[in-house]
Design a protein around this motif. Structure first.
Motif, short mmCIF file in Angstrom:
data_model
loop_
_atom_site.label_atom_id
_atom_site.label_comp_id
_atom_site.label_asym_id
_atom_site.label_seq_id
_atom_site.Cartn_x
_atom_site.Cartn_y
_atom_site.Cartn_z
N GLU A 23 0.84 -1.21 0.00
CA GLU A 23 0.00 0.00 0.00
C GLU A 23 0.87 1.25 0.00
O GLU A 23 0.58 2.22 -0.71
N ALA A 24 1.94 1.25 0.81
CA ALA A 24 2.84 2.39 0.87
C ALA A 24 3.51 2.62 -0.48
O ALA A 24 3.57 3.75 -0.97
N TYR A 25 3.98 1.54 -1.09
CA TYR A 25 4.64 1.66 -2.39
C TYR A 25 3.67 2.21 -3.43
O TYR A 25 4.00 3.10 -4.21
N ALA A 26 2.44 1.71 -3.43
CA ALA A 26 1.42 2.16 -4.40
C ALA A 26 1.07 3.63 -4.19
O ALA A 26 0.68 4.30 -5.15
N SER A 27 1.22 4.13 -2.97
CA SER A 27 0.87 5.52 -2.70
C SER A 27 2.02 6.51 -2.90
O SER A 27 1.82 7.71 -2.80
N LEU A 28 3.21 5.99 -3.22
CA LEU A 28 4.35 6.88 -3.48
C LEU A 28 4.07 7.71 -4.72
O LEU A 28 3.35 7.27 -5.62
N PRO A 29 4.66 8.90 -4.80
CA PRO A 29 4.46 9.72 -6.00
C PRO A 29 4.81 8.94 -7.27
O PRO A 29 5.83 8.22 -7.29
#
Length: 136
Positions: A23-29
């Motif tokens: 989820e964190a990776y997907a939310s990165l710019p």
């Protein structure tokens, strides 16, 4: 009297941390993610004994680690048999840190992920904090 509200809780598992990391990776710019290429994200309870020895660290000292060749050192010609660049997140150290701080577990996982990927690009701490600030 025992507090039964906590009776059914358990510590987040490796798969829970993997889910938070995804989820964190997907939310990165998007521009940052696009530069990441073939980086592999892996979650383990602890760093290996070899990593601890190489880093002169104990099992709870490292929250994450980048292993591979940073883009600044990468050659244009791919090497046959070279392992992919990897980011390791260490669940037990992350949970220990979480227990001692006021941040959410998701925010900590995002911070560690950005910091370790940042090593891949040779970014400064200020650059990495800027990326975190752009992450929802």
């Amino acid at each position: 009297m025992a507090d039964h509200r906590l009776a059914g809780l358990s510590a987040p598992s490796i798969s829970d941390i993997e889910e938070l990391a995804a989820e964190a990776y997907a939310s990165l710019p998007p521009d940052f993610r696009a530069l990441c290429g073939e980086v592999v994200i892996s979650v383990a309870d602890f760093p290996t004994q070899e990593v601890q020895k190489d880093m002169d660290a104990g099992p709870f000292d490292l929250l994450g680690l980048f292993q591979g060749i940073g883009l600044a050192h990468d050659s244009a010609t791919p090497e046959t048999g070279r392992m992919p660049n990897m980011v390791f997140l260490y669940r037990r150290a992350i949970l220990d840190y979480w227990a001692e701080h006021e941040e959410t577990l998701g925010a900590i996982v995002t911070h560690v992920l950005v910091h370790e990927i940042g090593h891949h690009f040779g970014l400064s701490d200020d650059d990495m904090y800027g990326i975190e600030d752009r992450t929802p």
